[in-house]
Design a protein around this motif. Structure first.
Motif, PDB file in Angstrom:
ATOM      1  N   UNK A 216      32.332  35.156  33.510  1.00 26.53           N
ATOM      2  CA  UNK A 216      31.620  35.424  35.302  1.00 26.53           C
ATOM      3  C   UNK A 216      32.427  36.932  35.208  1.00 26.53           C
ATOM      4  N   UNK A 217      33.563  37.706  34.545  1.00 22.45           N
ATOM      5  CA  UNK A 217      34.091  38.972  34.909  1.00 22.45           C
ATOM      6  C   UNK A 217      32.133  40.413  34.900  1.00 22.45           C
ATOM      7  N   UNK A 218      31.401  39.691  33.842  1.00 24.90           N
ATOM      8  CA  UNK A 218      29.755  40.507  33.040  1.00 24.90           C
ATOM      9  C   UNK A 218      29.155  40.243  34.042  1.00 24.90           C
ATOM     10  N   UNK A 219      29.248  38.908  35.049  1.00 24.65           N
ATOM     11  CA  UNK A 219      28.167  38.983  35.951  1.00 24.65           C
ATOM     12  C   UNK A 219      28.353  39.560  37.452  1.00 24.65           C
ATOM     13  N   UNK A 220      30.111  39.677  37.234  1.00 19.15           N
ATOM     14  CA  UNK A 220      29.944  40.158  38.891  1.00 19.15           C
ATOM     15  C   UNK A 220      30.092  41.632  38.103  1.00 19.15           C
ATOM     16  N   UNK A 221      30.549  42.160  37.461  1.00 20.88           N
ATOM     17  CA  UNK A 221      30.188  43.886  37.571  1.00 20.88           C
ATOM     18  C   UNK A 221      28.578  43.938  37.848  1.00 20.88           C
TER      19      UNK A 221
ATOM     20  N   UNK B 285      30.306  30.099  39.399  1.00 14.30           N
ATOM     21  CA  UNK B 285      30.640  30.125  38.528  1.00 14.30           C
ATOM     22  C   UNK B 285      32.581  30.414  38.802  1.00 14.30           C
ATOM     23  N   UNK B 286      32.484  31.255  39.987  1.00 17.84           N
ATOM     24  CA  UNK B 286      34.063  31.585  39.503  1.00 17.84           C
ATOM     25  C   UNK B 286      35.671  30.091  40.286  1.00 17.84           C
TER      26      UNK B 286
ATOM     27  N   UNK C 180      44.598  34.210  41.846  1.00 18.95           N
ATOM     28  CA  UNK C 180      44.733  35.456  40.701  1.00 18.95           C
ATOM     29  C   UNK C 180      43.474  36.896  40.722  1.00 18.95           C
ATOM     30  N   UNK C 181      42.946  35.544  39.493  1.00 19.53           N
ATOM     31  CA  UNK C 181      41.334  36.357  39.231  1.00 19.53           C
ATOM     32  C   UNK C 181      40.404  36.914  39.552  1.00 19.53           C
ATOM     33  N   UNK C 182      40.632  35.586  40.680  1.00 18.68           N
ATOM     34  CA  UNK C 182      39.179  35.862  41.758  1.00 18.68           C
ATOM     35  C   UNK C 182      39.791  37.306  42.679  1.00 18.68           C
ATOM     36  N   UNK C 183      40.391  37.095  42.308  1.00 19.77           N
ATOM     37  CA  UNK C 183      41.117  38.416  43.646  1.00 19.77           C
ATOM     38  C   UNK C 183      40.846  39.399  43.006  1.00 19.77           C
ATOM     39  N   UNK C 184      41.920  39.720  41.799  1.00 24.20           N
ATOM     40  CA  UNK C 184      41.877  41.349  40.986  1.00 24.20           C
ATOM     41  C   UNK C 184      40.765  40.984  40.446  1.00 24.20           C
ATOM     42  N   UNK C 185      39.904  40.467  38.798  1.00 22.58           N
ATOM     43  CA  UNK C 185      38.851  40.344  38.246  1.00 22.58           C
ATOM     44  C   UNK C 185      37.951  40.238  38.901  1.00 22.58           C
ATOM     45  N   UNK C 186      37.495  39.158  39.594  1.00 19.22           N
ATOM     46  CA  UNK C 186      35.922  39.668  40.407  1.00 19.22           C
ATOM     47  C   UNK C 186      35.620  39.512  41.478  1.00 19.22           C
ATOM     48  N   UNK C 187      37.202  40.434  42.340  1.00 20.39           N
ATOM     49  CA  UNK C 187      36.379  40.904  43.652  1.00 20.39           C
ATOM     50  C   UNK C 187      36.657  42.233  43.861  1.00 20.39           C
ATOM     51  N   UNK C 188      38.021  42.857  43.269  1.00 19.96           N
ATOM     52  CA  UNK C 188      38.993  44.142  43.737  1.00 19.96           C
ATOM     53  C   UNK C 188      38.147  45.306  42.639  1.00 19.96           C
ATOM     54  N   UNK C 189      37.641  44.865  40.762  1.00 14.34           N
ATOM     55  CA  UNK C 189      37.345  44.707  39.860  1.00 14.34           C
ATOM     56  C   UNK C 189      35.692  45.054  40.228  1.00 14.34           C
ATOM     57  N   UNK C 190      35.436  44.475  40.158  1.00 13.05           N
ATOM     58  CA  UNK C 190      33.652  45.067  41.130  1.00 13.05           C
ATOM     59  C   UNK C 190      33.321  45.331  42.089  1.00 13.05           C
ATOM     60  N   UNK C 191      34.418  46.233  43.240  1.00  9.50           N
ATOM     61  CA  UNK C 191      34.692  46.405  44.146  1.00  9.50           C
ATOM     62  C   UNK C 191      34.963  48.024  43.934  1.00  9.50           C
TER      63      UNK C 191
END
Length: 259
Positions: free
Chosen positions: A33-38, A92-93, A142-153
């Motif tokens: 999911x992390x790679x997909x969001x990037x 997915x998330x 936390x995962x959704x906000x930090x890794x799947x929203x803020x990091x891709x941003x």
């Protein structure tokens, strides 16, 4: 920095250990999911770039029709792809978050059953249910906000920085990046300033939940004793306290963001 580590990193590491014991495929699912969001953030940054190139070509009198069509088609396809992928990302998330929630619930339930009976009887059912609800969903959020929203941003901001550097100047693109980082720091500061207020909101919610659960258990006695009006009066200050706590939390957050 130490407070930030103790308040977020340490609890997250403990939660990760709990999830790992119940949700064995979490590392694989999280990584995919992390790679997909990037990748999605990369395509999202390309959409305005294709739009700009298409607009420039359409306004140019010497542009070739094939080139114009290529960029217009690239813009249309990238826009469609990004919107479709947003929904796939949501699916997915949600799958990972739900499985994290269930893993937490199982772990919390096992922990509750391991508490001695005399201590269980002293626990407030409303507070236990409220704590279950908040703890169950917090890790996935936390995962959704930090890794799947803020990091891709941030990844998207870095790409936009390179585009602006090429299109304008290094000074303008650097100022843009600094402004985005400053806004992120402000958001982090606001979250720290509102911690006490939201803690009071949680306490008020616990009291309301405890009151409702208690009265549900005693519903038969209340009906027999004809004490509905009395119990309704007891609810009044509790529900008013809950409303006041929620309003103060929202008001303080709005004031901090506004200033």
């Amino acid at each position: 920095m130490k407070t930030l580590f103790e308040d977020f990193a340490v609890p997250y590491a403990k939660a990760l250990k709990i999830i790992g014991s119940e949700y064995l495929s979490f590392p694989r699912d999280f990584f995919l999911v992390f790679i997909s969001t990037l990748l999605l953030s990369l395509f999202s940054a390309l959409v305005p770039l294709f739009l700009r190139e298409a607009a420039d070509l359409l306004s140019s009198s010497d542009a070739e029709a094939a080139t114009v069509f290529t960029f217009v088609a690239a813009y249309a396809c990238s826009w469609t792809f990004c919107n479709a992928m947003q929904w796939i990302k949501h699916i997915a998330t949600s799958r990972v978050m739900v499985r994290c929630d269930t893993a937490f619930y199982r772990s919390l339930f096992d922990c509750l059953l391991s508490i001695p009976l005399h201590r269980q009887q002293s626990l407030s059912k409303g507070e236990v249910l409220s704590d279950f609800d908040r703890s169950m969903s917090s890790f996935g959020q936390i995962n959704d906000t930090l890794f799947w929203t803020l990091t891709p941003m941030l990844f998207e901001f870095a790409f936009v920085f390179l585009v602006l550097w090429k299109a304008t100047s290094i000074v303008f693109s650097t100022l843009f990046l600094i402004a985005m980082m400053a806004l992120f720091c402000v958001a982090l500061w606001v979250s720290q300033q509102t911690r006490d207020v939201y803690r009071k909101t949680f306490e008020a919610t616990n009291q309301l939940s405890a009151f409702l659960v208690e009265k549900l258990d005693a519903n038969h006695e209340i009906s027999i004793n004809l004490s509905k009006a009395k119990e309704s009066r007891k609810l009044e200050p509790i529900i008013n306290q809950h409303a006041t706590a929620v309003f103060k939390a929202n008001a303080r957050t709005a004031i901090l963001l506004g200033t």
